[in-house]
Write a protein that holds these residues in place. Sequence first.
Motif, PDB file in Angstrom:
ATOM      1  N   SER A 107     -10.689 -12.993 -30.221  1.00 34.41           N
ATOM      2  CA  SER A 107     -10.380 -13.354 -31.638  1.00 34.41           C
ATOM      3  C   SER A 107     -10.090 -14.791 -31.863  1.00 34.41           C
ATOM      4  N   ARG A 108     -10.600 -15.177 -33.088  1.00 33.59           N
ATOM      5  CA  ARG A 108     -10.271 -16.622 -33.505  1.00 33.59           C
ATOM      6  C   ARG A 108      -9.417 -16.408 -34.565  1.00 33.59           C
ATOM      7  N   ASP A 109      -9.085 -15.290 -34.941  1.00 30.01           N
ATOM      8  CA  ASP A 109      -7.693 -15.099 -35.919  1.00 30.01           C
ATOM      9  C   ASP A 109      -6.374 -15.423 -35.414  1.00 30.01           C
ATOM     10  N   PRO A 110      -5.547 -16.338 -35.725  1.00 25.06           N
ATOM     11  CA  PRO A 110      -4.409 -16.639 -34.973  1.00 25.06           C
ATOM     12  C   PRO A 110      -3.515 -15.426 -35.086  1.00 25.06           C
ATOM     13  N   THR A 111      -3.539 -14.763 -36.185  1.00 27.27           N
ATOM     14  CA  THR A 111      -2.607 -13.752 -36.351  1.00 27.27           C
ATOM     15  C   THR A 111      -2.892 -12.406 -35.257  1.00 27.27           C
ATOM     16  N   VAL A 112      -4.189 -12.224 -35.032  1.00 27.82           N
ATOM     17  CA  VAL A 112      -4.787 -11.035 -34.296  1.00 27.82           C
ATOM     18  C   VAL A 112      -4.293 -11.788 -32.873  1.00 27.82           C
ATOM     19  N   VAL A 113      -4.512 -13.109 -32.394  1.00 29.88           N
ATOM     20  CA  VAL A 113      -4.149 -13.511 -31.120  1.00 29.88           C
ATOM     21  C   VAL A 113      -2.728 -13.279 -30.885  1.00 29.88           C
ATOM     22  N   GLU A 114      -1.915 -13.531 -31.765  1.00 31.10           N
ATOM     23  CA  GLU A 114      -0.459 -13.495 -31.527  1.00 31.10           C
ATOM     24  C   GLU A 114      -0.073 -11.989 -31.185  1.00 31.10           C
ATOM     25  N   GLU A 115      -0.624 -10.938 -32.085  1.00 29.18           N
ATOM     26  CA  GLU A 115      -0.500  -9.596 -31.726  1.00 29.18           C
ATOM     27  C   GLU A 115      -1.239  -9.070 -30.601  1.00 29.18           C
ATOM     28  N   LEU A 116      -2.244  -9.679 -30.142  1.00 29.59           N
ATOM     29  CA  LEU A 116      -2.852  -9.436 -28.836  1.00 29.59           C
ATOM     30  C   LEU A 116      -1.939 -10.037 -27.582  1.00 29.59           C
ATOM     31  N   VAL A 117      -1.346 -11.046 -27.817  1.00 29.09           N
ATOM     32  CA  VAL A 117      -0.447 -11.560 -26.780  1.00 29.09           C
ATOM     33  C   VAL A 117       1.198 -10.866 -26.689  1.00 29.09           C
ATOM     34  N   HIS A 118       1.228 -10.512 -27.877  1.00 26.39           N
ATOM     35  CA  HIS A 118       2.389  -9.506 -27.634  1.00 26.39           C
ATOM     36  C   HIS A 118       2.413  -8.281 -26.835  1.00 26.39           C
ATOM     37  N   ASP A 119       1.056  -7.493 -27.264  1.00 23.30           N
ATOM     38  CA  ASP A 119       0.762  -6.630 -26.695  1.00 23.30           C
ATOM     39  C   ASP A 119       0.497  -6.599 -25.243  1.00 23.30           C
TER      40      ASP A 119
END
Length: 227
Positions: free
Chosen positions: A78-90
């Motif tokens: 994903s190129r969406d920074p918010t989505v990337v942050e959530e993915l890293v958290h997951d």
Amino acid sequence: MRTLTLTPNYFALDQSLDRFFTLVLAAALPHSGATPDALVVAEERQEIAAARGGDDDAFRRIVQRYQSTIATQMQRFSRDPTVVEELVHDVFVEAFVSLNAFRHRSPFEHWLRKIAVRVGYRLWKTQARDRQRRDALLSEPTLQAALQTPCQTASDANDRLHMVLEMMSHRDRLVLTLLYWDDCTVAEAAELAGWTQTMVKVQAHRARKKLKRLLEEINIEETNHDA
């Protein structure tokens, strides 16, 4: 008395013995001869063991060590920074939960990156499923005419649908979400909402009619505005 002659070969032998004893001492005293990589691995093993025992600070250090690497990997999903942050958290949540399954058979980073691939792939599958559900709602015969206006793309229709859904009541949004986004059967939607199946059918019928009416009203307003 015989005099010992120091030849170049002798010095070579002496240097080899010196190297040999250096290696022996390094084996006896691991910290004195360990490479930086080996030190990191040893430290990491201790942190993993501590994290398994409930040491939050130890796991926090693991996160800090690999957070940048995992974030870079998740940017491919994903190129969406918010989505990337959530993915890293997951990724790190799954790693923490599965920490006891790590057996040190491969580097910890490789194990972590495998988890990251699963998390990213799951995102793509979820997005694809959501698109299919939205398409199912968009393809409703009663809504197609209301959604389609001249020169309107599928993306425009999707954006318009979301905008109109936000204008609807909670009950209408709930029944449409359960039936089209969550792909529930009428029976499953009834159980989740705490309604009867008849109520789900009636509410869905009303919600679709209301959605069509709102879309038509917006189309009329836009047509008048353009005129």
